[in-house]
Design a protein around this motif. Structure first.
Motif, PDB file in Angstrom:
ATOM      1  N   UNK A   1       0.834  -1.207   0.000  1.00 21.22           N
ATOM      2  CA  UNK A   1       0.000   0.000   0.000  1.00 21.22           C
ATOM      3  C   UNK A   1       0.872   1.263   0.000  1.00 21.22           C
ATOM      4  N   UNK A   2       1.922   1.278   0.849  1.00 20.13           N
ATOM      5  CA  UNK A   2       2.795   2.446   0.931  1.00 20.13           C
ATOM      6  C   UNK A   2       3.560   2.662  -0.363  1.00 20.13           C
ATOM      7  N   UNK A   3       4.043   1.551  -0.974  1.00 26.12           N
ATOM      8  CA  UNK A   3       4.795   1.679  -2.223  1.00 26.12           C
ATOM      9  C   UNK A   3       3.944   2.297  -3.314  1.00 26.12           C
ATOM     10  N   UNK A   4       2.682   1.778  -3.435  1.00 28.14           N
ATOM     11  CA  UNK A   4       1.779   2.323  -4.454  1.00 28.14           C
ATOM     12  C   UNK A   4       1.475   3.780  -4.157  1.00 28.14           C
ATOM     13  N   UNK A   5       1.233   4.084  -2.878  1.00 24.66           N
ATOM     14  CA  UNK A   5       0.913   5.460  -2.490  1.00 24.66           C
ATOM     15  C   UNK A   5       2.056   6.407  -2.812  1.00 24.66           C
ATOM     16  N   UNK A   6       3.284   5.950  -2.521  1.00 25.51           N
ATOM     17  CA  UNK A   6       4.442   6.806  -2.805  1.00 25.51           C
ATOM     18  C   UNK A   6       4.550   7.109  -4.285  1.00 25.51           C
ATOM     19  N   UNK A   7       4.399   6.090  -5.105  1.00 24.86           N
ATOM     20  CA  UNK A   7       4.520   6.282  -6.555  1.00 24.86           C
ATOM     21  C   UNK A   7       3.411   7.169  -7.063  1.00 24.86           C
ATOM     22  N   UNK A   8       2.135   6.887  -6.605  1.00 28.40           N
ATOM     23  CA  UNK A   8       1.010   7.672  -7.094  1.00 28.40           C
ATOM     24  C   UNK A   8       1.110   9.119  -6.648  1.00 28.40           C
ATOM     25  N   UNK A   9       1.420   9.338  -5.353  1.00 29.78           N
ATOM     26  CA  UNK A   9       1.473  10.712  -4.859  1.00 29.78           C
ATOM     27  C   UNK A   9       2.594  11.476  -5.518  1.00 29.78           C
ATOM     28  N   UNK A  10       3.731  10.782  -5.726  1.00 27.91           N
ATOM     29  CA  UNK A  10       4.846  11.433  -6.400  1.00 27.91           C
ATOM     30  C   UNK A  10       4.463  11.786  -7.825  1.00 27.91           C
ATOM     31  N   UNK A  11       3.763  10.871  -8.485  1.00 31.14           N
ATOM     32  CA  UNK A  11       3.373  11.109  -9.871  1.00 31.14           C
ATOM     33  C   UNK A  11       2.345  12.226  -9.964  1.00 31.14           C
ATOM     34  N   UNK A  12       1.375  12.239  -9.018  1.00 33.86           N
ATOM     35  CA  UNK A  12       0.366  13.300  -9.046  1.00 33.86           C
ATOM     36  C   UNK A  12       1.026  14.662  -8.898  1.00 33.86           C
ATOM     37  N   UNK A  13       1.953  14.766  -7.928  1.00 28.91           N
ATOM     38  CA  UNK A  13       2.609  16.047  -7.700  1.00 28.91           C
ATOM     39  C   UNK A  13       3.417  16.460  -8.912  1.00 28.91           C
ATOM     40  N   UNK A  14       4.147  15.492  -9.500  1.00 30.79           N
ATOM     41  CA  UNK A  14       4.999  15.829 -10.625  1.00 30.79           C
ATOM     42  C   UNK A  14       4.178  16.202 -11.843  1.00 30.79           C
ATOM     43  N   UNK A  15       2.965  15.623 -12.006  1.00 26.45           N
ATOM     44  CA  UNK A  15       2.114  15.976 -13.133  1.00 26.45           C
ATOM     45  C   UNK A  15       1.677  17.425 -13.028  1.00 26.45           C
ATOM     46  N   UNK A  16       1.372  17.867 -11.818  1.00 24.23           N
ATOM     47  CA  UNK A  16       0.937  19.237 -11.636  1.00 24.23           C
ATOM     48  C   UNK A  16       2.094  20.209 -11.548  1.00 24.23           C
ATOM     49  N   UNK A  17       3.329  19.687 -11.433  1.00 26.12           N
ATOM     50  CA  UNK A  17       4.475  20.541 -11.203  1.00 26.12           C
ATOM     51  C   UNK A  17       5.091  20.987 -12.526  1.00 26.12           C
ATOM     52  N   UNK A  18       4.427  21.943 -13.148  1.00 24.83           N
ATOM     53  CA  UNK A  18       5.019  22.635 -14.272  1.00 24.83           C
ATOM     54  C   UNK A  18       5.519  23.995 -13.797  1.00 24.83           C
ATOM     55  N   UNK A  19       5.460  24.189 -12.467  1.00 20.54           N
ATOM     56  CA  UNK A  19       5.858  25.456 -11.858  1.00 20.54           C
ATOM     57  C   UNK A  19       7.350  25.677 -12.083  1.00 20.54           C
ATOM     58  N   UNK A  20       7.736  26.789 -12.673  1.00 20.58           N
ATOM     59  CA  UNK A  20       9.152  27.023 -12.965  1.00 20.58           C
ATOM     60  C   UNK A  20       9.976  27.325 -11.730  1.00 20.58           C
ATOM     61  N   UNK A  21       9.337  27.451 -10.580  1.00 21.90           N
ATOM     62  CA  UNK A  21      10.069  27.903  -9.408  1.00 21.90           C
ATOM     63  C   UNK A  21      10.886  26.799  -8.752  1.00 21.90           C
ATOM     64  N   UNK A  22      10.703  25.523  -9.089  1.00 23.23           N
ATOM     65  CA  UNK A  22      11.472  24.433  -8.476  1.00 23.23           C
ATOM     66  C   UNK A  22      11.835  23.399  -9.541  1.00 23.23           C
ATOM     67  N   UNK A  23      13.134  23.214  -9.728  1.00 23.61           N
ATOM     68  CA  UNK A  23      13.633  22.200 -10.658  1.00 23.61           C
ATOM     69  C   UNK A  23      14.639  21.334  -9.915  1.00 23.61           C
ATOM     70  N   UNK A  24      14.286  20.074  -9.708  1.00 21.40           N
ATOM     71  CA  UNK A  24      15.177  19.141  -9.003  1.00 21.40           C
ATOM     72  C   UNK A  24      15.950  18.340 -10.043  1.00 21.40           C
ATOM     73  N   UNK A  25      17.259  18.467 -10.007  1.00 20.22           N
ATOM     74  CA  UNK A  25      18.122  17.768 -10.961  1.00 20.22           C
ATOM     75  C   UNK A  25      18.573  16.426 -10.407  1.00 20.22           C
ATOM     76  N   UNK A  26      18.781  16.379  -9.110  1.00 18.33           N
ATOM     77  CA  UNK A  26      19.199  15.132  -8.454  1.00 18.33           C
ATOM     78  C   UNK A  26      18.485  15.036  -7.104  1.00 18.33           C
ATOM     79  N   UNK A  27      17.777  13.921  -6.871  1.00 14.94           N
ATOM     80  CA  UNK A  27      17.615  12.729  -7.703  1.00 14.94           C
ATOM     81  C   UNK A  27      16.915  13.053  -9.030  1.00 14.94           C
ATOM     82  N   UNK A  28      17.270  12.294 -10.061  1.00 14.25           N
ATOM     83  CA  UNK A  28      16.771  12.583 -11.399  1.00 14.25           C
ATOM     84  C   UNK A  28      15.331  12.128 -11.597  1.00 14.25           C
ATOM     85  N   UNK A  29      14.875  11.181 -10.776  1.00 13.23           N
ATOM     86  CA  UNK A  29      13.520  10.652 -10.928  1.00 13.23           C
ATOM     87  C   UNK A  29      12.810  10.675  -9.577  1.00 13.23           C
ATOM     88  N   UNK A  30      11.474  10.652  -9.623  1.00 18.31           N
ATOM     89  CA  UNK A  30      10.687  10.661  -8.387  1.00 18.31           C
ATOM     90  C   UNK A  30      10.908   9.393  -7.577  1.00 18.31           C
TER      91      UNK A  30
END
Length: 636
Positions: free
Chosen positions: A50-79
């Motif tokens: 349950x936690x693994x799925x939640x982490x992936x989904x929540x990370x993906x949801x946030x990243x989908x909405x994160x087109x905000x230019x104010x934060x760009x994370x280079x490392x780690x390279x993936x969620x």
């Protein structure tokens, strides 16, 4: 909101489940290190999924909405990512008007927007809670890093040879007395052989890291014949009487011809290396040879010829710097003739007659200041050494036959500071040109070469802001030129625009200009964004003082202490013709240093520090010369 569970996310979930089954699961926010879940029951396994799925989904949801230019994370390279090292880095670019938090701990955002912080990972799942706050607006992001130690190597499965290697690898030429060293990975506990049924012995697994590593060695005999052949390896199972064979990928040649194999150097600066070791700047160099120098070839490793210098010394030279001679040629040898030591009012010269162009190396000595040149294959017949009047740099010369095939030349100088020398041939006559100390130790009387590192397609390092090292180097080099102009120096520039310039050609051009001092400007970089500071580099010991004085002035700018580095194998540090220093101003990979490097006022400060360092160096040399002159006067 639509959400698609892609293959990468599915794979990541599976890896977390597998990790849970294999070890007790530990989910730890960083850098606090407190565990909020542990378990190994079926109920805890369900929760892990349950936690693994939640982490992936929540990370993906946030990243989908994160087109905000104010934060760009280079490392780690993936969620979500897997990593086998215990230390990683959190780095990127954010709006500097806000505040950034990682697991509740503030991460500094520099004025450039760049941030960096170390991540100390626990074995298992590590959760990163990222929060960027600008006024009343909060952006949250969750990332997951799974740290697993690399799986240990496994023994070879079944009855097989996994690999067979000739060490150190690549095409190999050996002569009688050399050792053919090999390694094989195969089924453990078997009998193994190579070449002429020479036994291989299995290495203890605690030493090799895995069972089934076999090694062997054979001393090449004069009767051996092998020309570009692969070496066969054999594995035998005495219980089943099974056998398996595998040839090496590398080809081997035994040099058992009846005459000496020789070659002539090509190019003006053929490098000689101590051994086969290497790093990003190449192997450790003994020196360079003039064109057409005769060398005896005694072996080859990949693209490097091994050459004999004397009975006790050998060296390595790149294959593309040596043209093999056809037919029968004798070992390099010459008796020495008479010497001439003279001046042309600009430089001093030592000229020694030889029968052919022999290899040589040189070192510098201090207290007293000397140039020492070893000529290999030379035997003294020098009964006449003429030293002319009016010598500018040379105090005295003499020689020593240190062994039956090493002729050593000593050149003692008048001044404490060495200002440069060059070794080469005029026909078969060895000529050593020695530069005198400038008569006036003032920048107004000197020529300084300024090199802006990289250029054109050679960009150098790149900062998190996207700034390129080549552009920063050029800006600081142009600032240095202006500062030197104001100090009255004559300045030559390797480039004043964004143009490509190969380092070999760059050095050749600098030598033609014959400067008094060379300063090369670069920005440093590291895979660790926390490393920072200024540093200066030199190759030859007598040229260390100028690098020390510049470094001392650079440190006054408040830059961290990365060090004064000697024996450095950088191309522009290699010449003996003039003192040279490489200045690595600061680390473009470090947020704090990058912030300063982006400030053009800082470029002016760097230029001022380098000029101040040069002036300090000249004052010190002048003082040493005055002391030496007084001692000489008292002695006379």
């Amino acid at each position: 909101m639509n959400m698609i569970l892609n293959l990468d996310n599915f794979t990541f979930i599976c890896k977390i489940i597998a990790l849970h089954i294999k070890v007790k699961l530990s989910v730890s926010p960083l850098p606090l290190g407190s565990n909020y879940y542990r378990g190994n029951t079926p109920k805890s396994l369900f929760f892990a999924v349950f936690m693994a799925v939640t982490m992936v989904l929540s990370s993906s949801f946030v990243s989908m909405g994160q087109q905000h230019p104010r934060l760009k994370i280079v490392s780690p390279a993936a969620d979500s990512s897997m990593i086998d090292t215990s230390i990683a880095y959190f780095r990127g670019v954010a709006d500097p008007s806000g505040m950034l938090f990682l697991n509740g701990t503030e991460v500094k955002i520099y004025r450039t927007g760049v941030f960096a912080a170390p991540l100390y990972l626990q074995n298992g799942i590590n959760e990163l809670e990222i929060c960027h706050v600008v006024d009343t607006d909060t952006l949250r992001k969750r990332m997951v890093m799974v740290h697993e130690k690399p799986a240990p190597p496994q023994p070879t499965a079944g009855f097989a040879i996994e690999y067979a290697r000739i060490l150190p690898g690549g095409e190999l030429w050996l002569q009688p007395g050399d050792h053919l060293q090999v390694e094989m990975k195969a089924t453990p506990g078997m009998q193994a052989y190579f070449y002429k049924d020479i036994p291989l012995y299995e290495v203890d697994a605690s030493e090799a890291g895995v069972a089934g590593i076999y090694r062997g060695e054979y001393t090449v005999q004069p009767s051996d014949t092998l020309a570009n052949k692969r070496i066969p390896f054999y594995l035998r199972d005495n219980a089943t009487k099974k056998n398996v064979t595998l040839d090496s990928r590398e080809q081997v040649t035994f040099l058992t011809q009846h005459h000496t194999l020789t070659g002539l150097t090509t190019g003006d600066q053929a490098p000689l290396f101590y051994g086969l070791g290497t790093d990003r700047l190449g192997g450790a160099r003994m020196g360079h040879l003039d064109n057409g120098v005769k060398l005896e070839v005694t072996g080859k490793w990949q693209d490097m010829y091994r050459v004999r210098l004397s009975e006790q010394m050998q060296a390595y030279i790149p294959a593309n710097n040596l043209r093999l001679q056809k037919g029968v040629h004798f070992r390099p040898h010459s008796i020495t003739g008479s010497w001439a030591v003279y001046t042309d009012t600009v430089n001093d010269y030592v000229a020694i007659g030889l029968n052919e162009r022999l290899p040589y190396t040189s070192i510098q000595q201090q207290d007293p200041t000397r140039i020492v040149v070893d000529v290999y294959g030379a035997v003294s017949n020098s009964n006449w050494i003429t030293q002319k009047d009016g010598l500018l740099a040379i105090q005295n010369v003499w020689y020593e036959q240190v062994s039956k095939d090493i002729f050593r030349i000593y050149i003692e100088l008048k001044e404490k500071q060495l200002w440069g020398y060059e070794i080469g041939y005029e026909g078969s006559r060895l000529v050593i040109r020695v530069k005198p100390q400038p008569p006036v130790l003032d920048l107004r009387q000197l020529t300084v070469a300024v090199d802006a590192g990289h250029g054109g397609s050679n960009r150098g390092a790149m900062g998190m802001t996207g700034v390129l090292e080549k552009d920063l180097n050029l800006s600081m080099a142009l600032k240095l030129k202006k500062a030197l102009d104001r100090a009255g120096a004559s300045v030559i520039m390797t480039r004043e625009t964004d143009k490509p310039f190969n380092n070999g050609e760059r050095l050749k051009w600098i030598k033609q200009q014959n400067p008094d001092i060379l300063v090369s400007i670069h920005c440093n970089a590291s895979g660790n964004p926390m490393v920072q500071g200024a540093s200066t580099y030199y190759r030859h010991q007598p040229y260390r003082p100028v690098s020390q004085h510049i470094y001392a002035e650079m440190r006054k700018l408040g830059l961290a202490d990365f060090g004064n580095v000697g024996g450095f194998n950088f191309t522009l540090n290699s010449p003996t013709e003039f003192p040279s220093v490489l200045v690595e101003v600061a680390f473009l990979s470090n947020p704090e240093d990058e912030e300063r490097l982006l400030d053009t006022k800082f470029h002016d400060e760097v230029a001022g520090s380098i000029v101040a360092g040069l002036q300090r160096f000249l004052r010190e040399v002048d003082q040493l010369s005055a002391v030496s002159y007084r001692k000489s006067a008292i002695g006379n």
